[in-house]
Design a protein around this motif. Structure first.
Motif, PDB file in Angstrom:
ATOM      1  N   SER A 120      -2.330   7.555   2.911  1.00 36.85           N
ATOM      2  CA  SER A 120      -1.361   6.511   2.596  1.00 36.85           C
ATOM      3  C   SER A 120      -1.910   5.167   3.050  1.00 36.85           C
ATOM      4  O   SER A 120      -2.943   5.090   3.726  1.00 36.85           O
ATOM      5  N   LYS A 121      -1.174   4.127   2.687  1.00 34.86           N
ATOM      6  CA  LYS A 121      -1.605   2.773   3.028  1.00 34.86           C
ATOM      7  C   LYS A 121      -0.702   2.217   4.116  1.00 34.86           C
ATOM      8  O   LYS A 121       0.518   2.274   4.023  1.00 34.86           O
ATOM      9  N   GLU A 149      -0.719   3.521  -4.018  1.00 33.04           N
ATOM     10  CA  GLU A 149      -1.098   2.679  -2.879  1.00 33.04           C
ATOM     11  C   GLU A 149      -2.607   2.683  -2.637  1.00 33.04           C
ATOM     12  O   GLU A 149      -3.189   1.655  -2.283  1.00 33.04           O
TER      13      GLU A 149
END
Length: 207
Positions: free
Chosen positions: A187-188, A149
């Motif tokens: 994280s995305k 990601e």
């Protein structure tokens, strides 16, 4: 010097509106404000001077450590001690940079430097910098970066990102119990932004 405040008040006098000016001696208050401003300026100047003066010996120590690492005759059993010294000097340099940032903010001269950086490498280098501190507290540091990601390279101010991570992780180490695990997770988000979380089991701050 005498400081006066002037207040305009409208009053009715003999069926007419008359402007009345009220003078009040505010000399003690004004002098107190001037003294506070003077002390604040002294503090700001001290922060600037100390920060700049500290950077020179810290950089000298860091350069000496790097040269020692390159010395082939350096005893291998002392490498861990040298690593601890290197981490401590880097951490001290970041504290000095915090003071310089404070001065720049006061002078309205703070600037963000956007450049290419790796989120993963920034997180890993920060954890490495704080590893000795975590070990002394018997706290484990972990990272999780979803490389599927997170782009390998992003445009960001890596120094500011590392500065924020150092502050958050240092506090987590300080308030975590021995045997705890502190995780840094990147994280995305659905909107495309990158989220970096520092997760710990400390007491936290009451809302």
């Amino acid at each position: 010097n005498l400081f006066l405040s002037v207040e305009k008040v409208e009053i009715e006098y003999q069926d007419q509106v008359v402007d009345l000016f009220v003078l009040q001696d505010v000399t003690p208050t004004r002098r107190a404000i001037l003294e506070l401003n003077r002390l604040d300026q002294l503090r700001t100047n001290l922060v600037r001077t100390v920060s700049h003066d500290f950077r020179t010996p810290i950089n000298a120590i860091m350069n000496g450590i790097e040269r020692t690492k390159e010395d082939s005759d350096f005893p291998s059993h002392l490498e861990e001690n040298l690593k601890i010294c290197s981490q401590a000097s880097q951490f001290l340099l970041y504290l000095v940079n915090d003071l310089l940032d404070y001065y720049q903010l006061k002078m309205q001269a703070f600037r963000v430097k956007i450049q290419k950086c790796s989120v993963k490498e920034t997180i890993l280098s920060t954890l490495d910098l704080l590893s000795s501190r975590a070990q002394s507290r018997k706290v484990e540091l972990e990272s999780r970066v979803n490389e599927g990601e997170i782009p390998a390279i992003v445009h960001n101010d890596s120094d500011r990102l590392k500065q924020i991570l150092i502050n958050l992780i240092s506090n987590a180490i300080k308030y975590s119990q021995p045997g705890s695990v502190i995780r840094v997770v990147a994280s995305k988000r659905p909107n495309g932004a990158i989220s970096i979380q520092v997760i710990d089991n400390g007491m936290g701050i009451r809302a």
